[in-house]
Design an enzyme around this catalytic site. Structure first.
Site, PDB file in Angstrom:
ATOM      1  CE  LYS A 139      -1.989   2.852   3.117  1.00  0.00           C
ATOM      2  NZ  LYS A 139      -2.047   4.025   2.282  1.00  0.00           N
ATOM      3  N   PRO A 140       1.081   1.855  -1.177  1.00  0.00           N
ATOM      4  CG  PRO A 140       1.375   2.371  -3.432  1.00  0.00           C
ATOM      5  CD  PRO A 140       0.566   1.522  -2.502  1.00  0.00           C
ATOM      6  CG  ASP A 141       0.880   8.644   1.399  1.00  0.00           C
ATOM      7  OD1 ASP A 141       0.936   8.650   2.642  1.00  0.00           O
ATOM      8  OD2 ASP A 141       0.220   9.476   0.736  1.00  0.00           O
ATOM      9  N   GLY A 179       6.651   4.816   8.400  1.00  0.00           N
ATOM     10  CA  GLY A 179       5.804   5.994   8.555  1.00  0.00           C
ATOM     11  C   GLY A 179       6.011   6.596   9.931  1.00  0.00           C
ATOM     12  CB  SER A 180       3.993   8.994  11.824  1.00  0.00           C
ATOM     13  OG  SER A 180       2.768   8.307  11.922  1.00  0.00           O
ATOM     14  CD  GLU A 212      13.154   0.466   9.186  1.00  0.00           C
ATOM     15  OE1 GLU A 212      13.799   1.429   9.638  1.00  0.00           O
ATOM     16  OE2 GLU A 212      13.554  -0.704   9.238  1.00  0.00           O
ATOM     17  CG  LEU A 213       8.280   3.619  13.605  1.00  0.00           C
ATOM     18  CD1 LEU A 213       7.861   3.313  15.024  1.00  0.00           C
ATOM     19  CD2 LEU A 213       7.101   3.525  12.647  1.00  0.00           C
ATOM     20  CD  GLU A 230       9.876  12.908  12.193  1.00  0.00           C
ATOM     21  OE1 GLU A 230       8.722  12.488  12.427  1.00  0.00           O
ATOM     22  OE2 GLU A 230      10.695  12.265  11.524  1.00  0.00           O
TER      23      GLU A 230
HETATM   24  P1  NAP Z   1       1.944   8.084   8.421  1.00  0.00           P
HETATM   25  O1  NAP Z   1       0.867   9.086   8.541  1.00  0.00           O
HETATM   26  O2  NAP Z   1       2.160   7.158   9.547  1.00  0.00           O
HETATM   27  O3  NAP Z   1       1.648   7.277   7.065  1.00  0.00           O
HETATM   28  C1  NAP Z   1       2.531   6.319   6.555  1.00  0.00           C
HETATM   29  C2  NAP Z   1       1.744   5.296   5.753  1.00  0.00           C
HETATM   30  O4  NAP Z   1       0.901   4.590   6.642  1.00  0.00           O
HETATM   31  C3  NAP Z   1       0.841   5.921   4.693  1.00  0.00           C
HETATM   32  O5  NAP Z   1       0.822   5.090   3.546  1.00  0.00           O
HETATM   33  C4  NAP Z   1      -0.521   5.914   5.378  1.00  0.00           C
HETATM   34  O6  NAP Z   1      -1.588   5.891   4.462  1.00  0.00           O
HETATM   35  C5  NAP Z   1      -0.440   4.623   6.148  1.00  0.00           C
HETATM   36  N1  NAP Z   1      -1.377   4.507   7.253  1.00  0.00           N
HETATM   37  C6  NAP Z   1      -1.825   5.461   8.094  1.00  0.00           C
HETATM   38  N2  NAP Z   1      -2.707   4.930   8.971  1.00  0.00           N
HETATM   39  C7  NAP Z   1      -2.790   3.614   8.695  1.00  0.00           C
HETATM   40  C8  NAP Z   1      -3.521   2.524   9.249  1.00  0.00           C
HETATM   41  N3  NAP Z   1      -4.331   2.667  10.275  1.00  0.00           N
HETATM   42  N4  NAP Z   1      -3.360   1.314   8.691  1.00  0.00           N
HETATM   43  C9  NAP Z   1      -2.524   1.128   7.659  1.00  0.00           C
HETATM   44  N5  NAP Z   1      -1.824   2.112   7.077  1.00  0.00           N
HETATM   45  C10 NAP Z   1      -1.938   3.349   7.600  1.00  0.00           C
HETATM   46  O7  NAP Z   1       3.353   8.774   8.159  1.00  0.00           O
HETATM   47  P2  NAP Z   1       3.662   9.992   7.189  1.00  0.00           P
HETATM   48  O8  NAP Z   1       3.410  11.237   7.938  1.00  0.00           O
HETATM   49  O9  NAP Z   1       3.009   9.814   5.905  1.00  0.00           O
HETATM   50  O10 NAP Z   1       5.231   9.794   6.977  1.00  0.00           O
HETATM   51  C11 NAP Z   1       6.176  10.580   7.590  1.00  0.00           C
HETATM   52  C12 NAP Z   1       6.758   9.858   8.801  1.00  0.00           C
HETATM   53  O11 NAP Z   1       7.408   8.688   8.358  1.00  0.00           O
HETATM   54  C13 NAP Z   1       7.813  10.671   9.517  1.00  0.00           C
HETATM   55  O12 NAP Z   1       7.633  10.554  10.900  1.00  0.00           O
HETATM   56  C14 NAP Z   1       9.107  10.009   9.091  1.00  0.00           C
HETATM   57  O13 NAP Z   1      10.156  10.184  10.002  1.00  0.00           O
HETATM   58  C15 NAP Z   1       8.687   8.596   8.934  1.00  0.00           C
HETATM   59  N6  NAP Z   1       9.583   7.863   8.035  1.00  0.00           N
HETATM   60  C16 NAP Z   1      10.436   6.943   8.554  1.00  0.00           C
HETATM   61  C17 NAP Z   1      11.330   6.271   7.731  1.00  0.00           C
HETATM   62  C18 NAP Z   1      12.311   5.258   8.281  1.00  0.00           C
HETATM   63  O14 NAP Z   1      12.904   4.529   7.493  1.00  0.00           O
HETATM   64  N7  NAP Z   1      12.507   5.198   9.583  1.00  0.00           N
HETATM   65  C19 NAP Z   1      11.327   6.540   6.366  1.00  0.00           C
HETATM   66  C20 NAP Z   1      10.449   7.488   5.870  1.00  0.00           C
HETATM   67  C21 NAP Z   1       9.560   8.139   6.712  1.00  0.00           C
HETATM   68  P3  NAP Z   1      -2.847   6.912   4.572  1.00  0.00           P
HETATM   69  O15 NAP Z   1      -2.274   8.262   4.634  1.00  0.00           O
HETATM   70  O16 NAP Z   1      -3.629   6.618   3.356  1.00  0.00           O
HETATM   71  O17 NAP Z   1      -3.612   6.543   5.794  1.00  0.00           O
END
Ligand code: NAP
Length: 540
Positions: free
Chosen positions: A205-207, A256-257, A278-279, A410
């Site tokens: 599932k990509p964003d 993701g977050s 990976e957060l 962050e």
């Molecule tokens: P996010 O809101 O957690 O979303 C990440 C992914 O998860 C999206 O595809 C989102 O899709 C999905 N998602 C959200 N709720 C979900 C649920 N209940 N069930 C399944 N999937 C769900 O994070 P973001 O704000 O987009 O990304 C930025 C964050 O990612 C930052 O905190 C960054 O540091 C972190 N990050 C970490 C790494 C690493 O390698 N450590 C790499 C890149 C980014 P929807 O939006 O459609 O819900």
């Protein structure tokens, strides 16, 4: 600070050959019909409540994305499970050949990949190239290394010679991969490719913001020989299809977050399915007193402003020894001001746009909060709607105190704070004073001393005289977070072994592990006691 608004320059005007208008209203971008062709690769939920993707550079539409329902997503898993059986039966060598062909395709077709990443994520072309390079490196690495990681390993048996003990690796089955928007191509490659190399099927599932890059790689993977159905891309909101992914996967790799990761981890754990997370991060950089100020300031620009700071491993806190703090701050702020912002599909800009309106809001709030509470803005500190709707200047702050939002939270944007220190123990303690532990950076002329400091920092990767690229590009070494930055690692052996079930097969010959016929148990126990003590003399 120089700037360039969306314009007519393109490296490959018309090269996509599609008819009709270009996506995002950007000259030289792939055509709308080409984007629709990529979206047609999506398997589930072809017609449900589409989401309109928009280009960060212009705010103009890219393409409509169909959204899966819960039932659609579960049906995709059924298909993936069927395809996985045949894929698991192909040899490791054949899977490696697919990845090696994919590496060549990614590099040879990079112009289109660069365009797609730029259009949907708003990155500068150089930052987009990092994604091409990361994906090609992952394909190359697993194309070569997976046989060594997955091959049967001989382990020491309980009785030397008589017990033959082997470690086998089996694919998990169907791996669910949830990807964020910030590195849509590289993070797809770094997670999907090792999962496939290990013989799994993948449902990804990509964003929604950045789905085209993943679809592009998917197309190339099938051209490289990946059988249809083994890698499925399902589009949908996490709130709608998240449960299906958690409940149907045999392994979940989430990026993701921290907030979403924690929520998902609870649900996954209930099913005793394994996972990696990976957060987020709040990554520190320490500049030692013997550091070359000019080099450290140049390195900090890449460390803080690559992908407009929307990079999990980018630096948001810099601790500089008091003897060089003023010089460093002046040099760094000057370089930040020189960084060119631009919205063209070429290599002219040093930094691109933010990716979404949500990002612009968060970053504006963080900087405004710091400024209102007394922080000094050495560079940047404002949005640049004259360049594009989501541009924000590379921003350098000092005098940031714990009551200000960017001190510990962050920001995930082009905003960094500089702090002074006099004592290295104090610098290390402050670098470690965070719930996160993803990446860190140490700068100094004495490499051995800098590495000693690096080892004291609580972070999954630490780069010496580099911001993040040295560890990020070292695909042979694990990458991931401590504390609230995650669980598990991608890359290296861990990066592929996480997608396997390990099994031990031990074959006993001759001597049985019980007293011989007629032997008193006490004598058996005594012989074994002597034997176990003797084991320590055997070479391992
Ligand atoms: P996010 O809101 O957690 O979303 C990440 C992914 O998860 C999206 O595809 C989102 O899709 C999905 N998602 C959200 N709720 C979900 C649920 N209940 N069930 C399944 N999937 C769900 O994070 P973001 O704000 O987009 O990304 C930025 C964050 O990612 C930052 O905190 C960054 O540091 C972190 N990050 C970490 C790494 C690493 O390698 N450590 C790499 C890149 C980014 P929807 O939006 O459609 O819900």
């Amino acid at each position: 600070m120089t700037s360039a608004a969306p314009g007519n320059t393109s490296e490959q005007t018309g090269q996509q050959g599609g008819s009709g208008s270009t996506i995002g209203g950007l000259t030289g971008a792939p055509s709308v019909s080409r984007a629709k062709e990529l979206v047609a690769r999506v398997v589930g939920g072809k017609d449900n409540a589409p989401v309109e993707m928009t280009a960060p550079f212009t705010g103009k539409p890219i393409v409509s994305l169909p959204q899966a329902t819960d039932a659609d997503a579960r049906a995709v898993f059924d298909e993936a499970r069927r395809a996985q059986r045949a894929w698991a039966n192909t040899s490791i060598a054949e899977r490696q050949r697919v990845l090696t062909r994919l590496m060549t395709l990614v590099l040879d077709r990079q112009q289109e990949g660069l365009d797609l990443v730029q259009v949907e994520a708003g990155k500068s072309r150089l930052d987009a190239f990092d994604e091409i390079a990361g994906t090609a490196l992952a394909a190359s690495y697993y194309g070569k290394y997976s046989a060594r990681a997955l091959g049967v390993k001989r382990r020491a048996g309980v009785f030397p010679v008589l017990t033959k003990t082997q470690e086998l690796r089996h694919p998990k089955g169907v791996v669910g991969i949830i990807s964020p928007w910030n590195y849509p191509l590289a993070l797809t490659g770094l997670d999907v490719l090792p999962a496939l190399a290990a013989g799994n099927a993948v449902v990804q599932k990509p964003d929604n913001q950045t789905a085209l890059s993943a679809l592009w790689l998917h197309e190339l993977a099938e051209e490289a020989g990946l059988p249809r159905g083994v890698w499925q891309i399902v589009l949908g909101r996490g709130s709608v299809i998240g449960d299906a992914i958690v409940e149907e996967s045999d392994y979940v790799a989430f990026t993701g977050s921290t907030a979403t990761g924690k929520r998902l981890a609870g649900k996954i754990a209930e099913r005793l399915t394994s996972f990696s997370l990976e957060l987020g991060g709040k990554n520190p950089m320490i500049v030692l007193p013997d550091a070359n100020v000019e080099k450290a300031a140049t390195g900090a620009v890449a460390a803080c402003f690559s992908s407009a700071g929307q990079l999990c491993v980018s630096v948001e806190r810099i601790y500089v020894h008091e003897t060089i703090r003023e010089d460093f701050a002046a040099a760094f702020a000057a370089k930040a001001k020189e960084l060119t912002l631009g919205a063209k599909l070429d290599y002219s800009a040093g930094m691109g746009s933010l990716t979404s309106a949500d990002q612009l809001k968060t970053i504006t709030e963080h900087v405004d909060d710091a400024r209102a509470k007394g922080a000094t803005v050495l560079a940047g500190g404002r949005a640049r709607p004259d360049i594009g709707p989501l541009f924000y200047e590379p921003t350098v702050l000092t005098d940031v105190t714990p009551d200000m939002t960017p001190f510990a939270e962050e920001t995930f944007g082009p905003v960094v704070s500089i702090y002074g220190y006099s004592d290295i123990d104090d610098a290390v303690q402050r670098a470690n004073d965070t719930v996160y532990g993803l990446n860190a950076s140490v700068w100094g002329s004495n490499g051995a001393h800098a590495r000693e400091v690096a080892a004291r920092i609580k972070a999954g990767t630490v780069n010496v005289n580099e911001g993040f690229a040295a560890s990020f590009g070292s695909i042979d070494a694990p990458m991931g977070g401590m504390g609230d930055s995650g669980v598990g690692r991608r890359n290296g052996a861990e990066g592929i072994l996480r997608f396997t079930e390990v099994q031990t097969v031990a074959t006993q010959r001759g001597l049985k592990l019980r007293p011989f016929k007629g032997m008193p148990p006490r004598l058996w126990a005594r012989s074994l006691t002597t034997g176990i003590k003797a084991l320590r003399h055997l070479p391992r």
